[in-house]
Design an enzyme around this catalytic site. Sequence first.
Site, PDB file in Angstrom:
ATOM      1  N   GLU A  55       0.757  -1.279  -0.124  1.00  0.00           N
ATOM      2  CA  GLU A  55       0.140   0.070  -0.086  1.00  0.00           C
ATOM      3  C   GLU A  55       0.856   1.213   0.151  1.00  0.00           C
ATOM      4  OE1 GLU A  55      -3.646   1.609   2.695  1.00  0.00           O
ATOM      5  OE2 GLU A  55      -1.849   0.396   3.683  1.00  0.00           O
ATOM      6  N   LYS A 155     -10.186   0.755  -0.920  1.00  0.00           N
ATOM      7  CA  LYS A 155     -10.062   0.543   0.418  1.00  0.00           C
ATOM      8  C   LYS A 155     -11.147   0.920   1.180  1.00  0.00           C
ATOM      9  CE  LYS A 155      -6.857   0.980   4.468  1.00  0.00           C
ATOM     10  NZ  LYS A 155      -5.522   1.820   4.676  1.00  0.00           N
ATOM     11  N   CYS A 188      -4.428  -3.321   4.320  1.00  0.00           N
ATOM     12  CA  CYS A 188      -4.257  -2.756   5.379  1.00  0.00           C
ATOM     13  C   CYS A 188      -5.256  -2.986   6.556  1.00  0.00           C
ATOM     14  CB  CYS A 188      -3.651  -1.342   5.400  1.00  0.00           C
ATOM     15  SG  CYS A 188      -2.551  -1.037   6.729  1.00  0.00           S
TER      16      CYS A 188
END
Length: 490
Positions: A55, A155, A188
């Site tokens: 990321e 995300k 993440c």
Amino acid sequence: YVAAVYEHECILSPNPTALVDRQSALELMGRNLDIYEQQVVAAARQGAQIIVFPEDGIHGFNFTRSSIYPYLDFVLHSHSVKWNPCREPYLFNDTEVLQRLSCMALKNKIFLVANLGTKQPCEHTDPHCPSDGRYQFNTNVAFDDDGMLVATYRKHNLYFEYAFDTPPEPDYKLFDTPFAGKFGMFTCFDILFFEPAVNLIRQYNLKQVVYPTAWMNQLPLLAAVEFQQAFATAFNINVLAANIHHPTLGMTGSGVYTPVKSFIYHNMEGYGGKLIVAEIPVITTDYKTNLENNERFRENLHPSCKTFTNPSMDDQVCFKEGQETSGRASKEGSEQLPPLFYAEMMYDNFTFVPVWGEKGELQVCANTLCCYLNFRRVVLTDEFYALGVFDGLHTVHGTYYVQACALVKCGGLSFSTCGQEVTDATALIDFQLWGNMSTPYIFPLLLTSGVTLDFADHMGWKNNHYFISKNRTSSGLLTAALYGRWYEKD
């Protein structure tokens, strides 16, 4: 199949909040993409069929909403458009980064997953449309070995990323490969939440996940490699995790994980990137039936006395429902019980009991959760360990409900040092740790000296409790924990 992940030391903008033009943004990103290209070639030479990048690896971080704008590519988040950016660069404007990634995949005949910033114009009639008339997303893209864009994922659980928007709905994104079937994607902080990560795995019965991350390690329970491994184990899947390498921000820890073996990199000392290439099995067993069995298993069992045996210890532990509420039960009723104390761990107020002596049985409770430990120190050292419990809402750097039972090495010899970040230990401990967890989602953590991983001998549900046991850790024990996520209580 052969998988690769690259832990990338990103070349960062010296002043991320400054406004620059697209050309300057492309120059900076180009320097990171040059490194990506070298790594794709190296991975392909080693036979890798898929490679994952971290990321924020292309553009870096600490931007504002307006300063990141020149770094964003345009991506159409649509299933209907089949597009190969390398072969058809002229289809859309502002797709230079996508074109380079697509060409790397095509030239090296490899599946490629990367993370970049993307933009999408929106109409003011759209109730979610930001005031500047565009969405900005933290996006993963996947290309097949022909350079075709096969999946984009935006995300969902942003971690203080003010430059980006949360998509209106969670994306459930997967792509198919000839060598290992379907891969799911998320990013993440997503790994700690039900949506979309857990739901994606459950709905599509996934066996493989690609996971770009920019993770700041937080010991003792949330070091990157520790939680990535626990996630692979909990869901019985393979996880290909690529993290940023930035030790000054506490960022390192990548790996290729299977439920029973890991190939990891954790390095807080050195600089530069690291390519991990590993051959791992395609998983065929069904996770979903595991979980459903667990849930059924837990519902059926409510004995008043639950017994546990540990092969390394002859005693049986038996505790009755009535004792659990008192929180302190001693076998004879006359023995001196070790004192309870409180200390902050991971910003949560844990209730601890000291782990003294060569061997013993301990119990500590908070709210509805009781944690139990059978232990024997194989090598006696003067290191101080404690057994901690937390059952509540975690509220710092994100809000989510945790049920945790944790055996941890304390930073020093006093109670107040328990919960501190510790990276080295020499004590070898045989243990069985269990708790009456209220959620089926338990992540078993086992971390040893030097932030290395170990694997439990046994774990799973037994008599309404989840347990983990280990007969001899490979090196000194840092953390042995059951990290439960009770998603419904978030």
